[in-house]
Design an enzyme around this catalytic site. Structure first.
Site, PDB file in Angstrom:
ATOM      1  N   SER A   1       0.845  -1.194   0.000  1.00  0.00           N
ATOM      2  CA  SER A   1       0.000   0.000   0.000  1.00  0.00           C
ATOM      3  C   SER A   1       0.874   1.236   0.000  1.00  0.00           C
ATOM      4  O   SER A   1       1.991   1.221   0.538  1.00  0.00           O
ATOM      5  CB  SER A   1      -0.893   0.017   1.246  1.00  0.00           C
ATOM      6  OG  SER A   1      -1.551   1.265   1.394  1.00  0.00           O
TER       7      SER A   1
ATOM      8  N   TYR B   1      -1.633  -0.678  10.100  1.00  0.00           N
ATOM      9  CA  TYR B   1      -1.746  -1.175   8.721  1.00  0.00           C
ATOM     10  C   TYR B   1      -0.550  -0.720   7.889  1.00  0.00           C
ATOM     11  O   TYR B   1       0.054  -1.504   7.154  1.00  0.00           O
ATOM     12  CB  TYR B   1      -3.049  -0.653   8.117  1.00  0.00           C
ATOM     13  CG  TYR B   1      -3.278  -1.002   6.664  1.00  0.00           C
ATOM     14  CD1 TYR B   1      -3.745  -2.262   6.298  1.00  0.00           C
ATOM     15  CD2 TYR B   1      -3.057  -0.055   5.663  1.00  0.00           C
ATOM     16  CE1 TYR B   1      -3.985  -2.571   4.964  1.00  0.00           C
ATOM     17  CE2 TYR B   1      -3.290  -0.362   4.334  1.00  0.00           C
ATOM     18  CZ  TYR B   1      -3.751  -1.611   3.990  1.00  0.00           C
ATOM     19  OH  TYR B   1      -3.977  -1.918   2.665  1.00  0.00           O
TER      20      TYR B   1
END
Length: 243
Positions: free
Chosen positions: A138, A152
């Site tokens: 990401s 995350y």
């Protein structure tokens, strides 16, 4: 080479778009999922209707025994696994770091990082004739995602490092390992974080002024898996509209 791909977390979002695209390109695809059996079976039916070869398999890819079972089942039904997309991942409700519980942090790391490690290890053991792995990280690994998803982001940073290290370990074994880093993609994951409209809110801050689509990420994944990227390993493609 008969192309057989496992896509973890393949029943929705980027995983579903990737599974569908790979099947259309002649891959036999194993759609891995954890709980979304209805979504997985619906996607498999669509792929089959379009002439693709597909199977579904429920497994918690953060568990070693489940990962071995996943690869065994895919090999038995489709043939030796030649391609892997490490896409499985979770995030929780937006939060600052000081408000995170250790249980949440460890769950994110286990699901996002340990799964990538386990599946990559099993793939490398079996790719005796070569192959390709793509990790779905990401753009958060670069931004840190402050006040939203630091846990995350940290897990995706670990995936980036795993990509680099493994790519160097297996480069002489004809196994390529690359990574895509999506950001601001229209998927259901934003609802998991408590803000379904997050992409729309952030769109004005994105240089391209829009969010991305899962299919746009799938196109990059498919290219990195393909022979067209035969001299590409240890590389990263950011798909975040210029952010």
């Amino acid at each position: 080479m008969n192309k057989v791909a496992i896509v973890t977390g393949g029943s929705r979002g980027i995983g579903a778009a990737t599974s569908k695209l790979l099947a259309s390109q002649g891959y036999a695809v194993c759609i891995n999922y954890l709980a979304r059996s209805e979504d997985a079976e619906k996607l498999a039916a669509e792929i089959t209707a379009d002439g693709g070869k597909v199977m579904t398999y429920a497994a918690d890819v953060s568990e070693e025994a489940d990962v071995i079972g996943l690869f065994d089942a895919a090999e038995k039904m489709l043939g030796p696994v030649t391609h892997l997309v490490n896409n499985a991942g979770i995030l929780f409700t937006q939060s600052s770091l000081v408000d995170l519980s250790v249980e949440r942090f460890n769950k994110v790391m286990l699901t996002n990082v340990t799964s990538c490690f386990l599946c990559s290890r099993e793939a490398v053991k079996r790719m005796t004739q070569g192959g390709a792995i793509v990790n779905v990280s990401s753009v958060a690994s670069r931004t840190g995602s402050p006040n939203e998803y630091v846990d995350y982001a940290a897990s995706k940073g670990a995936m980036d490092t795993l990509t680099t290290g493994l790519s160097l370990e297996v480069a002489d074994k004809n196994i390529r390992v690359n990574c895509v880093r999506p950001g601001f993609i229209h998927t259901e994951m934003h609802a998991d974080g408590g803000e379904p409209g997050r992409v729309e809110r952030l769109s004005p801050l994105i240089p391209m002024k829009r969010g991305g689509e899962p299919e746009e990420v799938a196109n990059a994944i498919a290219w990195l898996l393909s022979d067209e990227a035969s001299y590409v390993t240890g590389s990263f493609i950011d798909l975040a509209g210029g952010k």
